[in-house]
Every structure is written in structure tokens, then in C-alpha cells.
Design an enzyme around this catalytic site. Structure first.
Site, PDB file in Angstrom:
ATOM      1  N   SER A 100       0.835  -1.197   0.000  1.00 12.35           N
ATOM      2  CA  SER A 100       0.000   0.000   0.000  1.00 12.35           C
ATOM      3  C   SER A 100       0.866   1.242   0.000  1.00 12.35           C
ATOM      4  O   SER A 100       0.379   2.346  -0.161  1.00 12.35           O
ATOM      5  CB  SER A 100      -0.911   0.001   1.223  1.00 12.35           C
ATOM      6  OG  SER A 100      -0.142  -0.075   2.396  1.00 12.35           O
ATOM      7  N   GLU A 103      -5.794  -1.734  -6.722  1.00 15.60           N
ATOM      8  CA  GLU A 103      -5.025  -0.775  -7.515  1.00 15.60           C
ATOM      9  C   GLU A 103      -3.938  -1.549  -8.259  1.00 15.60           C
ATOM     10  O   GLU A 103      -3.179  -2.292  -7.639  1.00 15.60           O
ATOM     11  CB  GLU A 103      -4.375   0.281  -6.605  1.00 15.60           C
ATOM     12  CG  GLU A 103      -5.381   1.236  -5.977  1.00 15.60           C
ATOM     13  CD  GLU A 103      -4.720   2.316  -5.102  1.00 15.60           C
ATOM     14  OE1 GLU A 103      -5.046   3.501  -5.284  1.00 15.60           O
ATOM     15  OE2 GLU A 103      -3.890   1.967  -4.238  1.00 15.60           O
ATOM     16  N   ASN A 114      -5.025   6.363  -1.352  1.00 19.57           N
ATOM     17  CA  ASN A 114      -4.491   7.009  -0.156  1.00 19.57           C
ATOM     18  C   ASN A 114      -4.058   8.453  -0.400  1.00 19.57           C
ATOM     19  O   ASN A 114      -4.125   9.287   0.494  1.00 19.57           O
ATOM     20  CB  ASN A 114      -3.346   6.179   0.438  1.00 19.57           C
ATOM     21  CG  ASN A 114      -3.898   4.932   1.126  1.00 19.57           C
ATOM     22  OD1 ASN A 114      -5.029   4.939   1.610  1.00 19.57           O
ATOM     23  ND2 ASN A 114      -3.124   3.862   1.140  1.00 19.57           N
ATOM     24  N   HIS A 168      -2.388  -3.655  -5.373  1.00 17.84           N
ATOM     25  CA  HIS A 168      -2.728  -3.257  -4.009  1.00 17.84           C
ATOM     26  C   HIS A 168      -4.159  -3.666  -3.690  1.00 17.84           C
ATOM     27  O   HIS A 168      -5.109  -3.025  -4.117  1.00 17.84           O
ATOM     28  CB  HIS A 168      -2.538  -1.736  -3.862  1.00 17.84           C
ATOM     29  CG  HIS A 168      -2.973  -1.207  -2.529  1.00 17.84           C
ATOM     30  ND1 HIS A 168      -3.434   0.071  -2.343  1.00 17.84           N
ATOM     31  CD2 HIS A 168      -3.014  -1.787  -1.306  1.00 17.84           C
ATOM     32  CE1 HIS A 168      -3.744   0.251  -1.064  1.00 17.84           C
ATOM     33  NE2 HIS A 168      -3.516  -0.864  -0.424  1.00 17.84           N
TER      34      HIS A 168
END
Ligand code: COA
Length: 667
Positions: A121, A154, A193, A142
Site C-alpha cells: 500500500s 489498484e 491514499n 494493491h
């Protein structure tokens, strides 16, 4: 399953490793899960067994847990694990050196053609790939925690990742029933994120500056703005130190309140105190286990309520920064607005994507907010991205202007964010696509369906089908989270159900899974309904203190006996597809295996049938139903007379005589 991938190896049996293994095996792949110690492997395997049992209990497995487990092998031997793997997913702890060591070994041990994926991540894929001599075959995947529940992956391109590698990885992700988004540059935090960052950060600045309080911020973001959790509630769950570390590493200033919490070691649920007090025996473990984070105010420390909502709370400060992060990523070519929106919806539970939301707010409003904040504080974080400025300068300020991140042309060419639309061989397929909310209908979705139908070209469209994305629901109803903060005086009745009901071509609802509330009403507005036998129908509105508001009460009472109609509406219970067929609510209930063919048979007739006659049949049957019989008969005979003079009728007669299939042109 993917044609080029038979065997998968997952390295790591921890939370992510065993979760990924489970999901991959469920999709039918043979998979080997490897960890360094037998005890780790056993523990991970035990977790998979537990989770499969849970899924089976909830009827969410197509086969027995034992059948899935039979495809999983475990080992501590790396060579054995990857020896004949077509794809390796590394899910070791988040330490760069460790991952690089593993990849160096993989370079030696994995078959030359294998794809090597790293589940991370936060670490740069490029650095991980550099430990091998085949960085073009290395890609980031991810997964979100827990993989079994979370739909998003991802797919990250390292600097040297070949397009083909990333494309195969994305296809693989789809083959395990997950949704991939492309992250085309190896940026810190990837997409989700990065865009999520300001959600907690800006809220923390606002509290630090005495602008607001924790409860007020959380309550307003949840109850007014529709987020599944408040920013402070979220920080407490992930750990305040995590955000602190990420920001420190990025060299960004830390909001004083975060600094304070970290100094006092009040890091959130895991320490029993964070922004909220969780008492002794912190709840973090149970939360991790079932991944359920949405229960605000359940006496678990998080104690804000809707009463804490404040009109004065400046949520635009937070959302403007979120939107600017998204714009920055689009501008750098990291991701498309569609992928960013999908990522934040599926990965962070956002009620709608930030790009879509920005287009509604107006990008000029967002830009102005950032500029004002920057002027007032001089802080770098408010510096608008070039891309945001460019969009505004180009007049692409959002929906009202006809374009923003997306296109909103009145005609075709509009981008849809909640539905997928396809036109092929005369059939218009509309897929309701909000799998994260079981395809619940929100305002956007209803508007988009209306737009699709109103702009449909009747020359080419011969029939329309509606279906739900994913394998769980047609639609679980109106989006309940959208009810928050609605003023009863401002409720507009949506035209969607009428538009569907009156569409001048035959419509068919393909139902596989839940068909509830507003979703049920949408299906009832269609002419025909075919469902899989494991579908369920109901009107849960009564349990919310409501009644069906999209024509449901009126349509069922005309379609069913009054007693059955009232049973559905009054009791709010669900009925299964066989009962629905028995009652006459749907045309057919068929087992999953026959669903596709049955739908096809119906659709073939609708698409090849005479368009004018079908349109007239629909019209006189719908209008006649609500008229007295004499009026109905008059409508019918008028339509009949009119059809006699059409070219299609001559074609039908000629084809009959010549014993061939008619070709109707709609004239
Ligand atoms: N509006 C908004 N979100 C909805 C929704 C709706 N109508 N129906 C389901 N969802 C969301 C859930 O909140 C959940 O989100 P989460 O994963 O972030 O918690 C997700 O979709 C999956 O649903 P979940 O409840 O976990 O699935 P389930 O199999 O346990 O239960 C239902 C399925 C359909 C029985 C249950 O979701 C339900 O009762 N939904 C509400 C139905 C309703 O009242 N509709 C009428 C509104 S007028």
C-alpha cells in the site's frame, strides 16, 4: 479465469496473504500459499477455513468450502511455491528490504514468463522491481483489507512495467471478481491514499486551529456529506501514528493535534484512546477481524450523533483539498477521473467519487476556496494543482458548464458515473453499477437512467434491458445513506420510474440477486422481468417508516391480488423468485445456469419484432389497463387500423407466405 494463468502463488499468509489466497481460490484458480514458518501458514489456512464457512452460512459461495480448500496448497518452501506459477502475488510485511530480497529470489526461482506482483500500500513498485532482472514483468497489485470483502485492487505501473504485464494483471483482477483501477505512475500513496489524505489531515488542521471540534467534524462529514465514517473516527481506526508517519516521510507539516496525540501515545483504538476514548480492552481486534467499521455511536467510544452536525462546519475546506489531489493525479497522467472515482468509492466508501462531486460543486468554487485559504495562511497544501487551474481556465467548471472532469453534453457523449451503457444489435443494455452499495439508486443514477432513455436513438434501439453489476443484486433500493439531511419539503419526485415505464420500446429487467425497494420499483416499471431462482423481492420501506415512493404501491396492486400486494408492502418481507413467479410478479424464475439463455430468447424476440406494433401494443395495454374496457377497446382498434397500413405489416405477411423470417424496419 484468465486464459494465461492457471497456477497462482501467494507469498505470505498474514491478513492480506490469506485473504488474497481465499479470493483467488474462490475464483477457481489453483493456488499455493507460502509463508516462512509452518505456524504462520497454519494460522492463515485456519482463517481461510473460518471465512469460507462464514460465506457459506450467508449463502455467498457457489460451492462447498471444501471444494475451494481443495484448490489451496500450503508450503514454507519458496521454490516449490513458485516453481510452476504463472502469477506470483507477494504479500509480505511492508518493508522494502524484505520485499526486495523476496523479488531477487523470485527472479531466480519463478518461471521466466511469470508475472510478479507485489501487494503493497505504500512502497514504490519501481524499487521492488529493481531487485530483479525482469522489471517489465513486475507490477503492483494493491488489495484492500480485508480482500474477501473489498472489491478494489489498484494495479500499479512501476517505471519499467510493460503495458502487457499491467493489462494481464488487471484482467486477472477482474477474473477474481474484483475491480481494478490503473495507477499509471508509481506515486507515493498511489491513488486512493493520496486522494484520501486531506480527509483526515485538513480536519485535523481545523481542530488544531480551534475552528471546530472532533465530534462536530465527524458528525457533519457523515450525516451531511455522506461519508461512511468521520475523519477522526477513521484515524482512530487506522492508527494516528500511521498518518503521522506517512506525512513525516513526505516532509509535510503535521497538524498540532496529531503531534500531541502521538506524543501522548494516544494512537486510536489500538491503544484504547485516540480522538475518542475506547475504555479498557480496546476494540481493535474485533474490528480487524470482521472489517466492519461503519457502526458509529454504538457505545464503542465513537459517540457523535446527528445532533453534533453543524451548519457552520466548513466541509469545503476538506473537500476542496481532496478534489485538488484528484486533479493533480489526472494532470500528471497517474489516473483517469473514472478510475479515481471508482477507487474512492470502492476503496474508501465515498458516497460518490471526488471528481463527480467536484463537477457538481463547480471547479471554480473549489479553486476559489483553495486560493482564499492560501492567501489567508500561505500554507503550501492549498496551492492549487495546474490541472485544476487549467480546467477552470478552459471553462470546464463542471456539470452546469456542460463539462468538468466529465462531459455532460445534453446528447450522447455524456459520461455516466453510476451506470454502464452498451448498444449492440438494437439492444440497449443499462447496467446499474454501484456494487459497493448493492447497486442502490442515488440521485445520479436516477438522473443518468433518465438521460440515457431520453437521448436514446429510437431508430436503432429496439429494446432495453436493465441489470445490476456484480453477482449480488439487481438493486437493493434507494440509497438509504442519501436520506440523511433531506428536507421533506425539498423531495422532488424523480421522473425515472415514469420514464422507464413510458419508454416506447419493450423493456426487460434481468434480475440476479436482491431486488428491493426502489430497485424493485424500477424492475416493475419494466415490461418484463426474468430472475434467477436465488433472487429476492421485497419492499423494505415500511421498516424505515416509509412506503414505496416510485410507483410500487400502485403497480403491485394492479399486478397482483390486492391481498398479496398488501402483504408485500405492509410486512416488508422478502419473497423468493419462485414465489414471485407464482404470484405473477415476474415472467420467469430460472436457475442461474439457464438465466443467460432464457434472457436471450426473450431479447431476440423483442429486438427482431416489429417496432411500431410493439410500441402500440405497449401503449394500448398500459393505457387500457387504467381505463374502462370500452375506452381500452377503442384504443386497441385505432392502433390496429393504423398498423394495417404499415410496411412492417406487409413484410410480415409476405414473409409468412414465403416461409421466411420477417425483417421489420419500424415503418
Ligand atoms: N442504500 C445504501 N447502501 C446500501 C443499501 C441501500 N439501499 N443496501 C445495501 N447497501 C450497502 C450496505 O450498507 C453495505 O455497505 P458496507 O459494506 O459499506 O457496509 C453493502 O451495501 C452490502 O450490503 P450488506 O448489508 O453488507 O449485505 P447483506 O447481504 O448483509 O444484506 C440487504 C443485504 C439487501 C438485505 C441489506 O443490505 C439491506 O437490508 N439493505 C437495505 C435495503 C433497503 O432498505 N432498501 C430500501 C430503501 S428504500
Amino acid at each position: 479465469m484468465h486464459a494465461d494463468i492457471d497456477r497462482v502463488a501467494v507469498l505470505g499468509a498474514g491478513n492480506m496473504g490469506h485473504g488474497i489466497t481465499e479470493v483467488v481460490a474462490m475464483a477457481g484458480y489453483e493456488v499455493t500459499m507460502r509463508d516462512v514458518e509452518p505456524a504462520f501458514v497454519e494460522e492463515g489456512y485456519g482463517e481461510i477455513e473460518w471465512s469460507l464457512e462464514k460465506l457459506a452460512e450467508k449463502d455467498r459461495l457457489d460451492e462447498s468450502p471444501a471444494a475451494v480448500l481443495s484448490r489451496i496448497e500450503t508450503t514454507t518452501d519458496l521454490e516449490m511455491a513458485v516453481d510452476d506459477a504463472d502469477l506470483v502475488v507477494e504479500a509480505a510485511p511492508e518493508e522494502l528490504d524484505l520485499k526486495r530480497e523476496i523479488f531477487a529470489d523470485l527472479d531466480e526461482l519463478a518461471p521466466a514468463g511469470a508475472i510478479l506482483a507485489s501487494n503493497t500500500s505504500s512502497l514504490p513498485i519501481t524499487d521492488v522491481a529493481a531487485a530483479t532482472d525482469r522489471s517489465e514483468r513486475v507490477v503492483g497489485t494493491h488489495f484492500f483489507n480485508p480482500p474477501v470483502k473489498m472489491d478494489l485492487v489498484e494495479v500499479i505501473y512501476g517505471d519499467e512495467t510493460a503495458d502487457e504485464t499491467a493489462e494481464t494483471a488487471a484482467e486477472f483482477v477482474e477474473s477474481i471478481d474484483r475491480t481494478p483501477i490503473d495507477v499509471r505512475e508509481d506515486v507515493r500513496g498511489f491513488v486512493v491514499n493520496t486522494v484520501l489524505g486531506p480527509f483526515g489531515d485538513e480536519a485535523a488542521w481545523m481542530v488544531s486551529e480551534g475552528e471546530t471540534e472532533v465530534r462536530e467534524a465527524d458528525a457533519t462529514m457523515v450525516h451531511e456529506r455522506g461519508y461512511p465514517m468521520g475523519p477522526f473516527e477513521l484515524s482512530d481506526m487506522t492508527g494516528i501514528d500511521i498518518g503521522y508517519r506517512v506525512r513525516t516521510e513526505a516532509g509535510e507539516p503535521i497538524p498540532p493535534i496529531v503531534e500531541e496525540k502521538v506524543e501522548r501515545e494516544e494512537l486510536g483504538r489500538k491503544t484504547g484512546v485516540g480522538y475518542y476514548d475506547y475504555g479498557d480492552g480496546a476494540a481493535s481486534e474485533t474490528l480487524q477481524a470482521d472489517g466492519d467499521a461503519g457502526d458509529a455511536g454504538n457505545g464503542d467510544g465513537v459517540d457523535y450523533t446527528a445532533d453534533d452536525v453543524s451548519e457552520a462546519f466548513d466541509w469545503l475546506r476538506i473537500e476542496a483539498r481532496i478534489i485538488d489531489e484528484a486533479a493533480g493525479l489526472v494532470g500528471q497522467g497517474v489516473a483517469t477521473p473514472e478510475d479515481i472515482d471508482t477507487g474512492l468509492r470502492l476503496g474508501a466508501g465515498f458516497p460518490e467519487g471526488p471528481c463527480r462531486r467536484a463537477d457538481k460543486l463547480g471547479l471554480d468554487t473549489v479553486l476559489e476556496k483553495l486560493e482564499t485559504l492560501q492567501e489567508a495562511t500561505g500554507a503550501e497544501r492549498y496551492e492549487p494543482s495546474n490541472h485544476l487551474r487549467e480546467l477552470v481556465e478552459a471553462g470546464r467548471t463542471g456539470e452546469d458548464a456542460g463539462a468538468g472532469f466529465y462531459e455532460y453534453g445534453a446528447d450522447a457523449g455524456r459520461d455516466y458515473t453510476t451506470i454502464d451503457v452498451e448498444l449492440r444489435d438494437g439492444l440497449l443494455t443499462v447496467t446499474l453499477d454501484r456494487t459497493e452499495r448493492l447497486n442502490a439508486l442515488n440521485r445520479d443514477m436516477m438522473d443518468e437512467i433518465v438521460h440515457v432513455l431520453e437521448t436514446a436513438d429510437l431508430e436503432t434501439v429496439r429494446a432495453v434491458t436493465f441489470e445490476g453489476a456484480g453477482d449480488r443484486a439487481f438493486s437493493a433500493g434507494a440509497d438509504v445513506t442519501g436520506f440523511a439531511g433531506v428536507d421533506p419539503h425539498e423531495v422532488e419526485v424523480t421522473p425515472v420510474f415514469r420514464t422507464v415505464a413510458e419508454f416506447p420500446r419493450p423493456t426487460l429487467a434481468k434480475i440476479d440477486g436482491y431486488c428491493l425497494g426502489g430497485g424493485h420499483e424500477l424492475a416493475l416499471a419494466c415490461d418484463l422481468r426474468i430472475a434467477t431462482t436465488d433472487s429476492e423481492f421485497g419492499f423494505p420501506e415500511i421498516d424505515l417508516g416509509l412506503i414505496p415512493g416510485g410507483g410500487g404501491t400502485q403497480r403491485v396492486v394492479r399486478m397482483l391480488t390486492e391481498a398479496r400486494a398488501k402483504e408485500l408492502v405492509f410486512r416488508g418481507n422478502r419473497i423468493d423468485a419462485d414465489t414471485a413467479e407464482d404470484w405473477g410478479l415476474i415472467n420467469r424464475a430460472v436457475p442461474e445456469a439457464e438465466f443467460g439463455t432464457t434472457v436471450e430468447e426473450f431479447v431476440d424476440d423483442l429486438v427482431s419484432g416489429p417496432p411500431v406494433a410493439l410500441r402500440k401494443a405497449k401503449q394500448v395495454m398500459d393505457e387500457g389497463r387504467d381505463a374502462d374496457i370500452d375506452a381500452g377497446l377503442r384504443m386497441e382498434s385505432q392502433a390496429f387500423g393504423l398498423l394495417l397500413s404499415t410496411e412492417d405489416t406487409s413484410e410480415g405477411a409476405e414473409a409468412f407466405t414465403a416461409d421466411r423470417e420477417p425483417e421489420f424496419e419500424g415503418r
